[in-house]
Design a protein around this motif. Structure first.
Motif, PDB file in Angstrom:
ATOM      1  N   VAL A  13      73.390 -93.751 -49.377  1.00 21.43           N
ATOM      2  CA  VAL A  13      74.494 -95.198 -48.648  1.00 21.43           C
ATOM      3  C   VAL A  13      75.426 -94.602 -49.840  1.00 21.43           C
ATOM      4  O   VAL A  13      76.412 -93.887 -50.578  1.00 21.43           O
ATOM      5  CB  VAL A  13      74.192 -96.346 -49.854  1.00 21.43           C
ATOM      6  CG1 VAL A  13      74.856 -97.225 -49.965  1.00 21.43           C
ATOM      7  CG2 VAL A  13      72.282 -96.509 -49.610  1.00 21.43           C
ATOM      8  N   ASP A  14      77.019 -94.572 -48.352  1.00 27.73           N
ATOM      9  CA  ASP A  14      77.738 -93.775 -49.203  1.00 27.73           C
ATOM     10  C   ASP A  14      79.178 -94.524 -48.754  1.00 27.73           C
ATOM     11  O   ASP A  14      80.125 -94.457 -48.347  1.00 27.73           O
ATOM     12  CB  ASP A  14      77.944 -92.561 -48.660  1.00 27.73           C
ATOM     13  CG  ASP A  14      77.601 -91.770 -49.180  1.00 27.73           C
ATOM     14  OD1 ASP A  14      77.303 -91.713 -50.099  1.00 27.73           O
ATOM     15  OD2 ASP A  14      77.211 -89.967 -48.380  1.00 27.73           O
ATOM     16  N   ARG A  15      78.622 -95.803 -48.009  1.00 26.72           N
ATOM     17  CA  ARG A  15      79.861 -96.883 -47.702  1.00 26.72           C
ATOM     18  C   ARG A  15      79.359 -97.655 -48.659  1.00 26.72           C
ATOM     19  O   ARG A  15      78.442 -98.575 -48.522  1.00 26.72           O
ATOM     20  CB  ARG A  15      80.286 -97.262 -46.265  1.00 26.72           C
ATOM     21  CG  ARG A  15      80.221 -96.187 -45.167  1.00 26.72           C
ATOM     22  CD  ARG A  15      79.847 -96.378 -43.599  1.00 26.72           C
ATOM     23  NE  ARG A  15      78.251 -97.142 -43.531  1.00 26.72           N
ATOM     24  CZ  ARG A  15      78.097 -97.679 -42.997  1.00 26.72           C
ATOM     25  NH1 ARG A  15      78.998 -99.445 -43.305  1.00 26.72           N
ATOM     26  NH2 ARG A  15      76.765 -98.169 -42.805  1.00 26.72           N
ATOM     27  N   PRO A  16      81.360 -98.771 -49.269  1.00 34.03           N
ATOM     28  CA  PRO A  16      80.907 -99.925 -49.732  1.00 34.03           C
ATOM     29  C   PRO A  16      80.194-101.101 -49.391  1.00 34.03           C
ATOM     30  O   PRO A  16      79.565-102.158 -50.448  1.00 34.03           O
ATOM     31  CB  PRO A  16      82.373-100.128 -50.579  1.00 34.03           C
ATOM     32  CG  PRO A  16      82.645 -99.054 -50.313  1.00 34.03           C
ATOM     33  CD  PRO A  16      81.965 -98.022 -49.141  1.00 34.03           C
ATOM     34  N   GLU A  17      80.232-101.492 -47.994  1.00 36.00           N
ATOM     35  CA  GLU A  17      80.211-102.675 -47.508  1.00 36.00           C
ATOM     36  C   GLU A  17      78.648-102.263 -47.181  1.00 36.00           C
ATOM     37  O   GLU A  17      77.775-103.251 -47.602  1.00 36.00           O
ATOM     38  CB  GLU A  17      80.618-102.800 -45.931  1.00 36.00           C
ATOM     39  CG  GLU A  17      81.081-101.056 -44.619  1.00 36.00           C
ATOM     40  CD  GLU A  17      81.723-100.247 -45.014  1.00 36.00           C
ATOM     41  OE1 GLU A  17      81.935-100.080 -44.415  1.00 36.00           O
ATOM     42  OE2 GLU A  17      82.073 -99.921 -46.052  1.00 36.00           O
ATOM     43  N   LEU A  18      78.335-101.281 -46.718  1.00 36.28           N
ATOM     44  CA  LEU A  18      76.668-100.735 -46.973  1.00 36.28           C
ATOM     45  C   LEU A  18      75.648-101.347 -48.251  1.00 36.28           C
ATOM     46  O   LEU A  18      75.098-101.978 -48.149  1.00 36.28           O
ATOM     47  CB  LEU A  18      75.879-100.068 -46.345  1.00 36.28           C
ATOM     48  CG  LEU A  18      74.498 -99.587 -46.478  1.00 36.28           C
ATOM     49  CD1 LEU A  18      74.026-100.384 -46.049  1.00 36.28           C
ATOM     50  CD2 LEU A  18      74.004 -97.972 -45.519  1.00 36.28           C
ATOM     51  N   ALA A  19      76.763-100.427 -49.994  1.00 35.33           N
ATOM     52  CA  ALA A  19      76.173-100.877 -50.486  1.00 35.33           C
ATOM     53  C   ALA A  19      76.232-102.359 -50.738  1.00 35.33           C
ATOM     54  O   ALA A  19      74.922-103.353 -51.441  1.00 35.33           O
ATOM     55  CB  ALA A  19      76.899-100.301 -51.919  1.00 35.33           C
ATOM     56  N   GLN A  20      77.110-103.342 -50.344  1.00 39.76           N
ATOM     57  CA  GLN A  20      77.636-104.933 -50.837  1.00 39.76           C
ATOM     58  C   GLN A  20      76.290-105.725 -50.019  1.00 39.76           C
ATOM     59  O   GLN A  20      75.194-106.332 -49.988  1.00 39.76           O
ATOM     60  CB  GLN A  20      78.580-105.117 -50.461  1.00 39.76           C
ATOM     61  CG  GLN A  20      79.936-104.479 -51.515  1.00 39.76           C
ATOM     62  CD  GLN A  20      79.982-105.484 -52.644  1.00 39.76           C
ATOM     63  OE1 GLN A  20      78.633-106.357 -52.821  1.00 39.76           O
ATOM     64  NE2 GLN A  20      80.475-104.990 -53.591  1.00 39.76           N
ATOM     65  N   GLN A  21      75.661-105.501 -48.651  1.00 40.66           N
ATOM     66  CA  GLN A  21      74.800-105.740 -47.671  1.00 40.66           C
ATOM     67  C   GLN A  21      73.282-105.602 -48.555  1.00 40.66           C
ATOM     68  O   GLN A  21      72.706-106.545 -48.798  1.00 40.66           O
ATOM     69  CB  GLN A  21      74.417-105.188 -46.682  1.00 40.66           C
ATOM     70  CG  GLN A  21      73.943-105.405 -45.824  1.00 40.66           C
ATOM     71  CD  GLN A  21      73.874-105.188 -44.510  1.00 40.66           C
ATOM     72  OE1 GLN A  21      74.768-104.628 -43.708  1.00 40.66           O
ATOM     73  NE2 GLN A  21      72.536-105.247 -43.714  1.00 40.66           N
TER      74      GLN A  21
END
Length: 245
Positions: free
Chosen positions: A211-219
């Motif tokens: 996971v390298d994208r903040p939005e994916l992490a938040q999801q």
């Protein structure tokens, strides 16, 4: 999210992976979780390295499992194919050196991945004898992690260590073998999540990697993930700081 990010092999996006340099830079940014990989040398020294060979790390075909620790001194952990020559001279690191570094950050949790290749080469007992004395009095919170459930069971039963499986499939999380371990956490590749499932469907708290994208992490966190592992720890932490200003 700041305290829920695991630095995958240190700050891998910016520095050579599994080096004290990359790990320390992640710690200086405030990383609260660090993951490393361990291979054994022929004389049973635990070295931080993901692969059996030094092909990616040092542009050398040398197999770590087949050489003595002293043989590694002439090699540099600089990842030339990915990072060029800018980190030429960076030494390979040992688990003992990593534990010494982490002792200055006592609230940081260390995840020590035991590689299956070393276990196949040396056997589970040898791996245990090489690792256990180093971590039994570890100053940091830590967990031994691996794809090998057999290896984890040995560390749990003989050493009383906190063990965490890395799933090879989504369904494995529901298996009897994992249930026996009763792990406090499981690691899972995001690509293993079925289309009709979310982290909340898993029977244990979960850490998702790649996971390298903040939005994916938040999801993923909103869907029930406990932790997020990333190669881009610096970028992810900086993105959060920017969002909060």
């Amino acid at each position: 999210m700041h305290d829920l990010l695991i630095a995958h092999r240190g700050w891998q996006r910016r520095y050579p992976e599994n080096t004290l340099l990359g790990i320390e830079q992640a710690l200086l940014l405030g990383a609260r979780h660090i993951e490393i990989d361990i291979q054994l040398t022929a004389d049973a020294v635990p070295v931080l390295c993901h692969d059996q060979t030094l092909e990616r790390l040092s542009a050398s075909p040398l197999n770590i499992n087949h050489c003595l620790y002293t043989d590694l001194a002439e090699h540099s952990a600089y990842e030339p194919q990915r990072l060029g020559d800018q980190f030429l001279g960076t030494p390979l690191s040992t688990l003992a050196e990593c534990l010494t570094l982490l002792a200055d950050y006592p609230e940081t949790t260390l995840y020590i991945e035991l590689k299956v290749e070393s276990a196949k080469t040396f056997g589970a007992d040898c791996i245990f004898e090489a690792i256990h004395p180093l971590i039994q009095h570890c100053a940091n919170p830590y967990a031994v992690i691996s794809f090998s459930l057999e290896l984890l069971q040995l560390f749990q039963q003989r050493g009383g260590h906190r063990v965490v499986p890395v799933l090879s499939s989504w369904q494995q999380a529901f298996s009897e073998e994992v249930q026996i371990l009763n792990p406090p956490l499981i690691f899972c590749d995001i690509h293993l999540i079925p289309e009709d499932s979310t982290p909340a469907d898993l029977p244990y708290p979960s850490a998702f990697y790649e996971v390298d994208r903040p939005e994916l992490a938040q999801q993923l966190l909103s869907e029930g993930a406990a932790l997020i592992e990333t190669f881009a720890i610096g970028e992810m932490l900086n993105a959060e700081s920017t969002a909060n200003t």
